[in-house]
Design an enzyme around this catalytic site. Structure first.
Site, PDB file in Angstrom:
ATOM      1  N   ARG A 104       4.696  -2.798   2.527  1.00  0.00           N
ATOM      2  CA  ARG A 104       5.754  -3.804   2.712  1.00  0.00           C
ATOM      3  C   ARG A 104       7.031  -3.494   1.968  1.00  0.00           C
ATOM      4  O   ARG A 104       8.112  -3.571   2.520  1.00  0.00           O
ATOM      5  CB  ARG A 104       5.281  -5.174   2.200  1.00  0.00           C
ATOM      6  CG  ARG A 104       4.846  -6.127   3.255  1.00  0.00           C
ATOM      7  CD  ARG A 104       3.839  -7.051   2.637  1.00  0.00           C
ATOM      8  NE  ARG A 104       2.785  -6.248   2.033  1.00  0.00           N
ATOM      9  CZ  ARG A 104       1.758  -5.773   2.703  1.00  0.00           C
ATOM     10  NH1 ARG A 104       1.599  -6.047   3.956  1.00  0.00           N
ATOM     11  NH2 ARG A 104       0.847  -5.017   2.122  1.00  0.00           N
ATOM     12  N   THR A 105       6.910  -3.174   0.701  1.00  0.00           N
ATOM     13  CA  THR A 105       8.133  -3.070  -0.086  1.00  0.00           C
ATOM     14  C   THR A 105       8.998  -1.929   0.442  1.00  0.00           C
ATOM     15  O   THR A 105      10.183  -2.100   0.701  1.00  0.00           O
ATOM     16  CB  THR A 105       7.804  -2.889  -1.583  1.00  0.00           C
ATOM     17  OG1 THR A 105       6.948  -3.958  -1.962  1.00  0.00           O
ATOM     18  CG2 THR A 105       9.059  -2.927  -2.435  1.00  0.00           C
ATOM     19  N   ARG A 145       9.861   2.751  -6.963  1.00  0.00           N
ATOM     20  CA  ARG A 145       8.581   2.216  -7.447  1.00  0.00           C
ATOM     21  C   ARG A 145       7.897   3.305  -8.253  1.00  0.00           C
ATOM     22  O   ARG A 145       7.861   4.469  -7.823  1.00  0.00           O
ATOM     23  CB  ARG A 145       7.689   1.803  -6.281  1.00  0.00           C
ATOM     24  CG  ARG A 145       6.278   1.487  -6.730  1.00  0.00           C
ATOM     25  CD  ARG A 145       5.450   0.854  -5.664  1.00  0.00           C
ATOM     26  NE  ARG A 145       5.888  -0.510  -5.413  1.00  0.00           N
ATOM     27  CZ  ARG A 145       5.230  -1.360  -4.640  1.00  0.00           C
ATOM     28  NH1 ARG A 145       4.118  -0.988  -4.041  1.00  0.00           N
ATOM     29  NH2 ARG A 145       5.674  -2.584  -4.448  1.00  0.00           N
ATOM     30  N   LYS A 203       5.976  18.841  -9.353  1.00  0.00           N
ATOM     31  CA  LYS A 203       6.303  20.121 -10.025  1.00  0.00           C
ATOM     32  C   LYS A 203       6.695  19.870 -11.482  1.00  0.00           C
ATOM     33  O   LYS A 203       7.033  20.799 -12.203  1.00  0.00           O
ATOM     34  CB  LYS A 203       7.481  20.791  -9.323  1.00  0.00           C
ATOM     35  CG  LYS A 203       7.244  21.144  -7.885  1.00  0.00           C
ATOM     36  CD  LYS A 203       8.505  21.798  -7.336  1.00  0.00           C
ATOM     37  CE  LYS A 203       8.378  22.086  -5.854  1.00  0.00           C
ATOM     38  NZ  LYS A 203       9.677  22.505  -5.293  1.00  0.00           N
ATOM     39  N   HIS A 211       8.334  -6.923 -10.716  1.00  0.00           N
ATOM     40  CA  HIS A 211       8.547  -6.617  -9.296  1.00  0.00           C
ATOM     41  C   HIS A 211       9.616  -7.592  -8.794  1.00  0.00           C
ATOM     42  O   HIS A 211       9.329  -8.520  -8.046  1.00  0.00           O
ATOM     43  CB  HIS A 211       7.224  -6.786  -8.543  1.00  0.00           C
ATOM     44  CG  HIS A 211       7.202  -6.228  -7.161  1.00  0.00           C
ATOM     45  ND1 HIS A 211       8.355  -5.880  -6.462  1.00  0.00           N
ATOM     46  CD2 HIS A 211       6.159  -5.964  -6.322  1.00  0.00           C
ATOM     47  CE1 HIS A 211       8.001  -5.438  -5.267  1.00  0.00           C
ATOM     48  NE2 HIS A 211       6.692  -5.470  -5.165  1.00  0.00           N
TER      49      HIS A 211
END
Ligand code: NCD
Length: 306
Positions: A51-52, A101, A80, A129
């Site tokens: 969703r986000t 995120r 890396k 959030h």
């Protein structure tokens, strides 16, 4: 330049403006369909999301802009060994705004300190959030007409659930909001929220373990998933995961105008039979998430539509 790292980065007035803009977008989405033409949003997701990430991308596309980014740390140069600071310096050359995120708490804040474009925290570990909170606030305001004068039950994993932490931070700024914190004792709200946020601001709350007992009092029931990925120990997760299951029988105990919210994804904590109850608002909430992110992108890019 403004970033959105915590829900408190917006004053109550700025938040009102943003929610009002989201309401105008809901009423006439076409009017905004070209206001970000030529602008790019980068989504930098070091942790899973449906969703986000997709609602951010849908929001930018709805505004006429374009999107680029990665959906897992494995597919980025993080694998890396590149630092978040270096990545954001580079992304600043490619995009006008970014949503990040990250599993590490504070990573979006580190990125913001090195960034020349607005950074939006799309979830940092078990911490915050803020854009889910904007979604929750728009949903509650649209369903109930106001953000004050509410008794809100927060149920499930209140320890690791970042959406709950951000929502509490934001809602205490409104008049006469009471919380009912419903969790097993192992997943109670962290002390830094109970003491520094609730107690410090004299907010009325109770902590309980039984959902049934408190159902009749609630105006909103905010269900959450037990956050499997933040447990140190699998057996502890298995013991907790089905602690609460909201079903049609429990819904009978609730007020006729109590709404059920959930940031999703749902696992077992809401039985699918509840989905047909008109008080189940979690899929409408996901739709509001797109509108509020459209409003946020416009606000941070300082785009105005008359
Ligand atoms: C939440 C999250 O990522 O914290 N999901 C979301 O963004 N809608 C809730 C969760 O994962 O349980």
């Amino acid at each position: 330049m403004k970033h959105l790292l915590s829900p408190l980065d917006l004053s109550v007035e700025e938040l009102d403006d943003l929610l009002n803009l989201a309401d105008r977008i809901v009423a006439d989405p076409k009017k905004y369909s070209h206001c970000c033409d030529g602008k790019k949003l980068a989504t930098l997701f070091y942790e899973p999301s449906t969703r986000t990430r997709l609602s951010f991308e849908a929001a930018m596309l709805n505004l006429g802009g374009s999107v680029l980014g990665f959906a897992s740390a494995d597919s980025s140069s993080a694998s890396k060994g590149e630092s978040v600071s270096d990545t954001i310096r580079v992304i600043s050359c490619y995009a006008d705004i970014c949503a990040m995120r990250h599993p590490k708490e504070g990573a979006p804040m580190v990125a913001a300190s090195k960034s020349s474009i607005p950074v939006i925290n799309a979830g940092d570990g078990g911490h915050q959030h803020p854009t889910q909170t904007l979604t929750d606030l728009l949903t509650i305001r649209s369903l109930r007409g106001e953000l004050g004068n509410l008794t809100i039950g927060l149920c499930g994993d209140l320890k690791f659930g970042r959406t709950v932490h951000s929502l509490i931070h934001s809602l205490i700024r409104y008049e006469n909001v009471k919380f009912v914190l419903i969790s097993p004792k192992e997943l109670r709200i962290p002390d830094y929220i109970r003491e520094d946020v609730l107690d410090a601001n004299n907010i009325e709350y109770v902590e309980v373990e039984q959902l049934e007992d408190v159902m009749p009092k609630l105006d909103i029931l905010y269900m959450t998933r037990v956050q499997k990925e933040r447990f140190f120990n699998e057996s502890e997760y298995l013991r907790m995961k089905n602690f609460y299951v909201l079903n049609a029988q429990k819904m009978q105990l609730a007020k006729p105008d109590m709404y059920v919210l959930h940031p999703l994804p749902r696992v077992n904590e809401i039985s699918v039979e509840v989905d047909d109850d008109p008080r189940a608002a979690y899929f409408r909430q996901a739709q509001y998430g797109v509108y509020v992110r459209m409003a946020l992108i416009m606000t941070l890019l300082e785009v105005e539509v008359n």
